[in-house]
Design an enzyme around this catalytic site. Structure first.
Site, PDB file in Angstrom:
ATOM      1  N   ARG A   1       0.617  -5.171  -0.255  1.00  0.00           N
ATOM      2  CA  ARG A   1       2.055  -5.153  -0.516  1.00  0.00           C
ATOM      3  C   ARG A   1       2.767  -5.908   0.611  1.00  0.00           C
ATOM      4  O   ARG A   1       2.145  -6.274   1.600  1.00  0.00           O
ATOM      5  CB  ARG A   1       2.573  -3.717  -0.626  1.00  0.00           C
ATOM      6  CG  ARG A   1       2.423  -2.908   0.651  1.00  0.00           C
ATOM      7  CD  ARG A   1       2.983  -1.501   0.475  1.00  0.00           C
ATOM      8  NE  ARG A   1       2.799  -0.732   1.708  1.00  0.00           N
ATOM      9  CZ  ARG A   1       3.132   0.544   1.845  1.00  0.00           C
ATOM     10  NH1 ARG A   1       3.677   1.213   0.855  1.00  0.00           N
ATOM     11  NH2 ARG A   1       2.936   1.167   2.985  1.00  0.00           N
TER      12      ARG A   1
ATOM     13  N   GLU B   1      10.833  -0.169   3.788  1.00  0.00           N
ATOM     14  CA  GLU B   1      10.270  -0.320   5.134  1.00  0.00           C
ATOM     15  C   GLU B   1      10.102  -1.790   5.532  1.00  0.00           C
ATOM     16  O   GLU B   1       8.980  -2.277   5.759  1.00  0.00           O
ATOM     17  CB  GLU B   1       8.941   0.417   5.242  1.00  0.00           C
ATOM     18  CG  GLU B   1       9.110   1.919   5.174  1.00  0.00           C
ATOM     19  CD  GLU B   1       7.839   2.687   5.546  1.00  0.00           C
ATOM     20  OE1 GLU B   1       6.754   2.097   5.531  1.00  0.00           O
ATOM     21  OE2 GLU B   1       7.951   3.881   5.849  1.00  0.00           O
TER      22      GLU B   1
ATOM     23  N   GLU C   1      11.244   9.854   3.905  1.00  0.00           N
ATOM     24  CA  GLU C   1       9.811  10.014   3.663  1.00  0.00           C
ATOM     25  C   GLU C   1       9.184  10.779   4.800  1.00  0.00           C
ATOM     26  O   GLU C   1       9.439  10.488   5.970  1.00  0.00           O
ATOM     27  CB  GLU C   1       9.100   8.651   3.637  1.00  0.00           C
ATOM     28  CG  GLU C   1       9.231   7.861   2.380  1.00  0.00           C
ATOM     29  CD  GLU C   1       8.347   6.603   2.449  1.00  0.00           C
ATOM     30  OE1 GLU C   1       7.292   6.641   3.101  1.00  0.00           O
ATOM     31  OE2 GLU C   1       8.738   5.595   1.862  1.00  0.00           O
TER      32      GLU C   1
ATOM     33  N   GLU D   1      -3.734   4.454  -1.584  1.00  0.00           N
ATOM     34  CA  GLU D   1      -3.257   5.657  -0.889  1.00  0.00           C
ATOM     35  C   GLU D   1      -3.546   6.939  -1.666  1.00  0.00           C
ATOM     36  O   GLU D   1      -2.807   7.908  -1.560  1.00  0.00           O
ATOM     37  CB  GLU D   1      -1.757   5.530  -0.596  1.00  0.00           C
ATOM     38  CG  GLU D   1      -1.461   4.411   0.378  1.00  0.00           C
ATOM     39  CD  GLU D   1      -0.092   4.532   1.038  1.00  0.00           C
ATOM     40  OE1 GLU D   1      -0.032   4.475   2.282  1.00  0.00           O
ATOM     41  OE2 GLU D   1       0.909   4.673   0.305  1.00  0.00           O
ATOM     42  N   LYS D   2      -4.624   6.924  -2.446  1.00  0.00           N
ATOM     43  CA  LYS D   2      -4.861   8.098  -3.316  1.00  0.00           C
ATOM     44  C   LYS D   2      -5.168   9.369  -2.543  1.00  0.00           C
ATOM     45  O   LYS D   2      -5.008  10.464  -3.063  1.00  0.00           O
ATOM     46  CB  LYS D   2      -5.942   7.807  -4.346  1.00  0.00           C
ATOM     47  CG  LYS D   2      -7.260   7.351  -3.792  1.00  0.00           C
ATOM     48  CD  LYS D   2      -8.197   6.987  -4.933  1.00  0.00           C
ATOM     49  CE  LYS D   2      -9.396   6.201  -4.440  1.00  0.00           C
ATOM     50  NZ  LYS D   2      -9.028   4.909  -3.812  1.00  0.00           N
ATOM     51  N   PHE D   3      -5.593   9.242  -1.262  1.00  0.00           N
ATOM     52  CA  PHE D   3      -5.872  10.463  -0.502  1.00  0.00           C
ATOM     53  C   PHE D   3      -4.678  10.933   0.325  1.00  0.00           C
ATOM     54  O   PHE D   3      -4.794  11.848   1.122  1.00  0.00           O
ATOM     55  CB  PHE D   3      -7.113  10.268   0.375  1.00  0.00           C
ATOM     56  CG  PHE D   3      -8.368  10.177  -0.443  1.00  0.00           C
ATOM     57  CD1 PHE D   3      -8.797  11.260  -1.212  1.00  0.00           C
ATOM     58  CD2 PHE D   3      -9.094   8.993  -0.499  1.00  0.00           C
ATOM     59  CE1 PHE D   3      -9.938  11.182  -1.994  1.00  0.00           C
ATOM     60  CE2 PHE D   3     -10.241   8.900  -1.275  1.00  0.00           C
ATOM     61  CZ  PHE D   3     -10.663  10.000  -2.031  1.00  0.00           C
ATOM     62  N   HIS D   4      -3.534  10.270   0.143  1.00  0.00           N
ATOM     63  CA  HIS D   4      -2.319  10.724   0.842  1.00  0.00           C
ATOM     64  C   HIS D   4      -1.800  11.973   0.146  1.00  0.00           C
ATOM     65  O   HIS D   4      -1.736  12.022  -1.088  1.00  0.00           O
ATOM     66  CB  HIS D   4      -1.271   9.615   0.801  1.00  0.00           C
ATOM     67  CG  HIS D   4      -0.175   9.805   1.802  1.00  0.00           C
ATOM     68  ND1 HIS D   4       0.796  10.770   1.661  1.00  0.00           N
ATOM     69  CD2 HIS D   4       0.091   9.166   2.965  1.00  0.00           C
ATOM     70  CE1 HIS D   4       1.612  10.704   2.703  1.00  0.00           C
ATOM     71  NE2 HIS D   4       1.207   9.748   3.507  1.00  0.00           N
TER      72      HIS D   4
HETATM   73  C1  GAL Z   1       5.330   4.549   3.962  1.00  0.00           C
HETATM   74  C2  GAL Z   1       5.676   3.806   2.692  1.00  0.00           C
HETATM   75  C3  GAL Z   1       5.219   4.543   1.465  1.00  0.00           C
HETATM   76  C4  GAL Z   1       3.821   5.057   1.634  1.00  0.00           C
HETATM   77  C5  GAL Z   1       3.798   5.964   2.837  1.00  0.00           C
HETATM   78  C6  GAL Z   1       2.485   6.674   3.077  1.00  0.00           C
HETATM   79  O1  GAL Z   1       5.119   3.681   5.012  1.00  0.00           O
HETATM   80  O2  GAL Z   1       7.046   3.544   2.613  1.00  0.00           O
HETATM   81  O3  GAL Z   1       5.291   3.672   0.363  1.00  0.00           O
HETATM   82  O4  GAL Z   1       2.965   3.979   1.770  1.00  0.00           O
HETATM   83  O5  GAL Z   1       4.125   5.218   3.965  1.00  0.00           O
HETATM   84  O6  GAL Z   1       1.535   5.888   3.667  1.00  0.00           O
END
Ligand code: GAL
Ligand code: ZN
Length: 640
Positions: A108, A147, A304, A352-355
């Protein structure tokens, strides 16, 4: 956006799920007390599958579902991740690294911030969204891009090079001024033609520091210009809808946020404190204070954070019981009017599936969801706090140009701004003194004490400002290697610290950076390391001298009565206890009171409006002002 409550919500990415799941989402959102979602952050590729061809069907449906459920929408313009066709049709929009590698799509933020093609495509999408949803009842706020500079802070392509030249012409006018600013007589770097002015690409050895510094400034402005381009059209089309973008609370000087602040209708923070780091809450406190200060004290949004584990600092540890609640309350205590998470539902695929999320891969019948829902109810009951302010008697000076400059190569010693800021901020936090984060040119008249960590680079205006503050009766605490260079990284000649010699009543004859592991004693008690200034007093009183090392017997800490105030100077890095003592002494001198007396270590007391927050970061129960706090517990006392 309604300012009648503390907003609660998450990033919502329904495009990853089927419409049946959307309905389940809405049901669970209501159960969790969600009041707002930030929606469409990475939807460009679906919304505009081909240039100028739009598919709004699913967006329409989700907007209506959210609106019907009474959930507000922070609608993203979706421009942080360009669709595949943009880089296929316009490969020149892809960013280039310092080493000349053109990056590929596949993650991205793969765009050159200076690219007019990218900017135009992004603005087009923002216009389409504003026309379609500008009047939608669910629309509360615009979330532009995402961001900025998180991954691509600088691009070194030809388009950026040309944009840099334009930026430099505006800043300096002509090449003579540029040559003077960049000290190009050194190493035969004189430029006689604008075509020879380049970004600081990979070089055989040390680069020109003034060029590097200007490139950081330029790159911050290029990112800001991307945001502004979208903001401008949104302002025209939806003048009543506030506009923001989420900036980052992390130890990286991504962009000069202070110069961005005027373009935020409300400041929005993304912050991911590390559960493994025992001091994470102190750093977080600093970032919360910074965000509140960027908005001039107005409430900001924590847009976030993670409900539990993140996914990019392995081992990615979950947040233990209560920690999410505690850290979320910390944001509200320090001025946030929103607690929002990345993300609503954990992704089934992708990077980011493990977030962690609010709804996990296993659904909502679990610890994370229950804790989040509990917090949602708690924040709903705290609605009276929305809009109220946090007061600070102390300011800490923080400046991005200084950050960039201090970390350039070939300084006398290696100083890292995060460590330097922490060393000054943490003792204030431990004393339960609330702090604003200000620029060196800010109006300081409201503060009893101003703390200045290592302000190596400063403008004349900043030097005058700090001097005027002390002259007028302010108390200043400044540490070593301050006032050394001007904004072009040129030494202020005539004896260090050129900008502050008179104010501090001393001269620094030489810098004696100490080696790793080397420490020296202080007559005031304790020890010091990292750095030792050879201070020659010129009116300043000596508070402590070195008891050993290369400068044994010479002053380490001084104080100068100047005008109606005082300027205390710290020529070294004292150990934690000695630093805390010094900060206590400065607070006494400036007559600063803590938020609450007698708060045990590891507990944070913050006052916001008429609410007093007590937050226990420790592993043991404590009793504060007659209130019992379990480990990782928070208590909010209203009307105090
Ligand atoms: C931020 C971002 C989100 C997501 C999150 C978790 O930096 O804006 O889209 O990626 O981190 O990693
Ligand atoms: Zn570029």
């Amino acid at each position: 956006m309604k300012h009648d409550r503390v907003h609660f919500g998450a990033d919502y990415n329904p495009e990853q799920w089927s419409p049946e799941v959307w309905r389940e989402d809405i049901r669970l959102m209501r159960e969790a007390g969600v009041t707002i979602v930030t929606f469409g952050v990475f939807s460009w590729g679906l919304v505009e599958p081909e240039p100028g061809v739009y598919d709004f069907g699913w967006l329409d449906e989700v907007m209506d579902l959210l609106g019907d459920a009474g959930i507000e929408v922070s609608l993203a313009t979706g421009t942080a991740s360009p669709p595949a066709w943009l880089s296929r049709l316009h490969p020149e929009t892809l960013p280039v690294t310092r080493d000349g590698v053109r990056l590929s799509p596949g993650s991205r933020q793969h765009y050159c911030p200076s690219s007019p093609v990218y900017r135009e495509a992004a603005v087009n999408l923002a216009v389409q969204l504003a026309k379609r949803y500008g009047g939608h009842p669910a629309l509360a706020i615009w979330h532009v891009g995402n961001e900025y500079g998180c991954h691509i802070q600088e691009c070194y392509c030809e388009v950026s090079a040309a944009d840099f030249r334009t930026w430099l012409r505006e800043r300096y006018g002509d090449l003579d001024a540029l040559n003077a600013a960049w000290s190009t007589t050194f190493w035969s770097q004189r430029v006689a033609d604008w075509a020879d002015v380049l970004p600081p690409r990979a070089t055989p050895t040390l680069r020109n520091p003034a060029q590097d510094l200007d490139y950081r400034r330029f790159s911050s402005d290029a990112l800001l210009a991307c945001y502004r381009a979208e903001r401008e059209v949104l302002q025209q089309l939806t003048p009543d809808v506030p506009i923001t973008t989420n900036i980052m609370g992390m130890w990286e000087p991504v962009a000069d946020y202070a110069s961005w602040a005027a373009d935020f209708d409300v400041v929005a923070l993304d912050i991911y404190p590390e559960p493994k780091d025992p001091g994470a809450h102190i750093d977080a406190a600093f970032f919360h204070d910074q965000m509140r200060s960027l908005g001039g004290g107005r409430p900001y949004l924590m847009m976030e954070t993670a409900t539990s584990a993140i996914s990019y600092r392995p081992p990615n540890r979950p947040k233990r019981d209560g920690l999410n609640r505690l850290w979320s309350h910390q944001a509200v205590a320090r001025g946030a009017d929103a607690v929002m998470y990345f993300q609503w539902r954990a992704s089934a695929g992708g990077a980011e599936k493990f977030h962690s999320a609010i709804v996990s891969h296993g659904g909502a019948d679990n610890r994370i969801f229950r804790e989040v829902a509990g917090l949602g109810a708690e924040l709903a009951a705290l609605s009276g706090i929305a809009g109220s302010r946090v007061r600070a008697d102390v300011a800490i000076v923080h400046d991005y140009a200084n950050w960039w400059a201090l970390e350039l190569d070939a300084r006398p010693g290696e100083l890292k701004v995060p460590e330097r800021v922490r060393a000054h901020y943490a003792p204030l936090w431990r004393e339960n003194v609330t702090v604003d984060v200000v620029t060196p040119e800010a109006d300081l008249s409201a503060y009893k004490l101003v703390v200045v960590p290592n302000l190596y680079l400063c403008t004349d205006a900043a030097a005058d400002n700090l001097r005027g503050y002390v002259e007028g009766g302010g108390h200043l605490l400044m540490s070593f290697f301050s006032g050394i260079v001007d904004e072009c990284d040129r030494i202020r000649l005539g004896g260090y610290p050129g900008a502050f010699r008179e104010l501090l009543g001393l001269q620094v004859e030489e810098f004696w950076p100490l080696s790793e592991g080397e420490s020296v004693g202080l007559t005031s008690g304790g020890s010091a390391d990292l750095w030792a200034d050879h201070v020659v007093p010129e009116g300043a009183e000596v508070l402590a001298a070195y008891t050993g090392g290369p400068l044994a017997g010479s002053p380490a800490i001084t104080r100068h009565a100047f005008g109606l105030g005082t300027a205390t100077y710290l020529g070294t890095r004292p150990d934690e206890t000695a630093m805390r003592e010094l900060v206590r002494d400065a607070l006494r001198l400036a007559e600063v009171e803590p938020v609450l007396q007698g708060v045990p270590d590891g507990v944070e007391a913050v006052r916001r409006g008429t609410h007093l927050f007590l937050l226990n970061y420790g592993d043991r129960p404590v009793s504060v002002a007659g209130v019992e706090l379990a480990p990782h517990d928070v208590v909010v006392l209203a009307g105090s």
